[in-house]
Design a protein around this motif. Structure first.
Motif, PDB file in Angstrom:
ATOM      1  N   ILE A 135      -9.028  -6.468  -4.504  1.00  0.00           N
ATOM      2  CA  ILE A 135      -8.235  -5.279  -4.241  1.00  0.00           C
ATOM      3  C   ILE A 135      -8.447  -4.322  -5.406  1.00  0.00           C
ATOM      4  O   ILE A 135      -8.385  -4.731  -6.567  1.00  0.00           O
TER       5      ILE A 135
ATOM      6  N   ASP B 286      -8.450   3.522  -8.979  1.00  0.00           N
ATOM      7  CA  ASP B 286      -9.243   2.281  -9.005  1.00  0.00           C
ATOM      8  C   ASP B 286      -9.432   1.899 -10.462  1.00  0.00           C
ATOM      9  O   ASP B 286     -10.474   2.149 -11.057  1.00  0.00           O
TER      10      ASP B 286
ATOM     11  N   GLN C 119      -7.526  -3.538   6.352  1.00  0.00           N
ATOM     12  CA  GLN C 119      -8.310  -2.376   5.917  1.00  0.00           C
ATOM     13  C   GLN C 119      -8.945  -1.704   7.131  1.00  0.00           C
ATOM     14  O   GLN C 119      -9.529  -2.343   7.994  1.00  0.00           O
ATOM     15  N   GLY C 120      -8.826  -0.396   7.194  1.00  0.00           N
ATOM     16  CA  GLY C 120      -9.365   0.334   8.333  1.00  0.00           C
ATOM     17  C   GLY C 120      -8.388   0.479   9.476  1.00  0.00           C
ATOM     18  O   GLY C 120      -8.660   1.189  10.451  1.00  0.00           O
ATOM     19  N   THR C 121      -7.226  -0.234   9.380  1.00  0.00           N
ATOM     20  CA  THR C 121      -6.218  -0.091  10.433  1.00  0.00           C
ATOM     21  C   THR C 121      -5.567   1.283  10.344  1.00  0.00           C
ATOM     22  O   THR C 121      -5.203   1.737   9.273  1.00  0.00           O
TER      23      THR C 121
ATOM     24  N   GLU D  67       0.824  -1.204   0.000  1.00  0.00           N
ATOM     25  CA  GLU D  67       0.000   0.000   0.000  1.00  0.00           C
ATOM     26  C   GLU D  67       0.868   1.268   0.000  1.00  0.00           C
ATOM     27  O   GLU D  67       0.499   2.285  -0.596  1.00  0.00           O
TER      28      GLU D  67
ATOM     29  N   THR E  48      -3.442   4.087   1.621  1.00  0.00           N
ATOM     30  CA  THR E  48      -4.287   3.535   0.564  1.00  0.00           C
ATOM     31  C   THR E  48      -4.034   4.280  -0.729  1.00  0.00           C
ATOM     32  O   THR E  48      -3.808   5.485  -0.740  1.00  0.00           O
TER      33      THR E  48
ATOM     34  N   GLU F  39     -15.285  -9.698  -4.057  1.00  0.00           N
ATOM     35  CA  GLU F  39     -14.529  -8.504  -3.691  1.00  0.00           C
ATOM     36  C   GLU F  39     -13.063  -8.671  -4.071  1.00  0.00           C
ATOM     37  O   GLU F  39     -12.486  -9.753  -3.889  1.00  0.00           O
TER      38      GLU F  39
ATOM     39  N   TRP G  82      -4.833  -8.507   3.421  1.00  0.00           N
ATOM     40  CA  TRP G  82      -5.166  -7.157   2.952  1.00  0.00           C
ATOM     41  C   TRP G  82      -6.518  -6.720   3.509  1.00  0.00           C
ATOM     42  O   TRP G  82      -6.671  -5.586   3.975  1.00  0.00           O
ATOM     43  N   LYS G  83      -7.491  -7.618   3.488  1.00  0.00           N
ATOM     44  CA  LYS G  83      -8.825  -7.294   3.991  1.00  0.00           C
ATOM     45  C   LYS G  83      -8.790  -7.028   5.487  1.00  0.00           C
ATOM     46  O   LYS G  83      -9.457  -6.116   5.990  1.00  0.00           O
TER      47      LYS G  83
END
Length: 324
Positions: free
Chosen positions: A240, A316, A305-307, A214, A312, A238, A301-302
Motif C-alpha cells: 500500500i 506516496d 482497487q479500481g472499484t 481510504e 484514494t 507490492e 485492499w488490492k
C-alpha cells in the motif's frame, strides 16, 4: 514383543512410508515416534537397514512436498490462507516461516521440517516464489534426510529404551494404545485451545475497513500512518503506498517521528488479520491508542482497487524499514 513386534517386522517399511506421507500431507499424525521405532529395530539382526528406511522416508516426503509445491505454484496466496486456516500452529509462527523462506530461500528447506508447522508452508512458498523444480527437489530431499536422520539416530542410540516401550505395548495391549491415543488427543486439544485463545485475544483489536481507511487518507484531516507487517525478504513486493515496513516484534524507534495521537493502521495478508492484530496490540500498549488492524488486509485492499467510489490518497511517502 509379541504381535506388535511381528507387525513392525513384517510391515515396518510400509508403515513408515504411510505414516510419513500422511504427516507431510498435512494430517496431524506425528511420524517421529514411528521413526524412533524404525531406528531401534535397525539395530536388531533381522531389522530393516537404515538406508532402506531413509529411502522410504525421502520418497514419502518428496511425494507429499511435490504436491504442496505445485499447489503453491498454481494457487499462490490463496494456498497460504488455506494452510493458515487448517493448521493448528499459531498464525504468527506461519508468518515467521514465510519470512524465513523469503530471506533464506530454498536453503531453508533443509531444516524447515524441524520447525513446527513449517513443512507444508515452506514447500508451498517454494512454488509461489517460482523456485526451480530441480533446486526444490534437491533441498527438499536434503531436508527429509536431516529430519528423518535425526529421529533414526535417536532410535538407534536409545534402542534399549524403545525395546522396553514396545514390550510394554505388547504386554498391556489395548490399555497402552488407549493411553497413547488419549495423550495425542490431549495434545491436539491443547494446540487448538492455544490458537483459540490467540484468535479471541486478537479479536479484541478494532478493525478498520478498507473504505474507511481510504476515506481517512483522502480527507487528510489527521495523519494516517500505514504499517506493513507482512513477511518480507530481499525480493520487492507490492505494498500500500506510503507503507512503513515493520517486524511484528520489532522496536518502535522509527515511529518516534510520528505523533502518538495519529491514526495507525496495520495490515498483513493472513486470516483473521492475526499478525496485524498482534502488532496493533503492542502499539496500543506502547502508547499509540488510535491503532487498528486493516480488515481483510492487503488482499482486500488490492481487491477493491479500481472499484468505483473508492477514494484514494495521493501522498506516496517513501518506505521505511524497521530492523529486527
Amino acid at each position: 514383543m509379541g504381535d506388535l513386534q511381528s507387525l513392525l517386522d513384517g510391515h515396518g517399511l510400509m508403515l513408515v512410508f504411510l505414516n510419513v506421507l500422511a504427516e507431510q500431507a498435512g494430517l496431524p499424525i506425528p511420524a517421529y515416534p514411528m521413526l524412533f521405532v524404525a531406528g531401534a529395530l535397525s539395530m536388531q539382526p533381522n531389522g530393516p537397514s537404515i538406508g532402506t528406511v531413509l529411502f522410504a522416508v525421502i520418497a514419502a516426503c518428496l511425494i507429499a512436498d511435490t504436491a504442496w509445491y505445485f499447489a503453491g505454484k498454481r494457487l499462490g496466496q490463496p494456498m497460504l490462507r488455506t494452510i493458515c486456516r487448517v493448521s493448528i500452529s499459531p498464525d504468527t509462527c506461519i508468518r515467521q516461516t514465510q519470512s524465513l523462506y523469503l530471506r533464506v530461500g530454498p536453503r531453508s528447506l533443509i531444516f524447515a521440517k524441524l520447525l513446527p508447522g513449517a513443512g507444508a508452508l515452506s514447500t508451498s512458498m517454494a512454488g509461489m516464489t517460482a523456485t526451480p523444480f530441480l533446486t526444490f527437489i534437491f533441498y527438499d530431499a536434503l531436508g527429509a534426510l536431516v529430519w528423518a536422520g535425526a529421529a533414526l539416530v535417536a532410535g538407534m542410540v536409545f534402542s534399549d529404551f524403545v525395546d522396553t516401550i514396545l514390550a510394554a505395548f505388547s504386554a498391556f495391549g489395548h490399555i497402552a494404545l488407549m493411553v497413547v491415543l488419549g495423550a495425542f488427543a490431549l495434545f491436539i486439544a491443547w494446540r487448538f485451545w492455544m490458537r483459540w485463545r490467540l484468535l479471541r485475544r486478537s479479536g479484541l483489536i478494532p478493525r478498520m475497513t478498507v473504505m474507511e481507511f481510504e476515506q481517512r487518507r483522502a480527507a487528510g484531516d489527521k495523519p494516517v500512518v500505514v504499517i506493513d507487517v507482512r513477511a518480507h525478504g530481499a525480493a520487492p513486493i507490492e505494498r500500500i503506498p506510503g507503507s512503513i515496513v515493520m517486524e511484528i516484534k520489532g522496536p518502535f524507534d522509527t515511529l518516534s517521528g510520528h505523533d502518538a495521537s495519529s491514526d495507525f493502521v496495520v495490515y498483513c495478508a493472513c486470516p483473521h488479520e492475526m499478525s496485524a492484530a498482534v502488532l496493533a496490540e503492542r502499539l496500543r500498549t506502547a502508547g499509540y491508542p488510535n491503532t487498528w488492524a486493516l480488515a481483510g488486509g492487503f488482499d482486500e485492499w488490492k481487491r477493491l482497487q479500481g472499484t468505483s467510489g473508492l477514494p484514494t490518497a495521493t501522498p506516496d511517502a517513501p518506505q521505511q524499514i524497521i530492523a529486527h
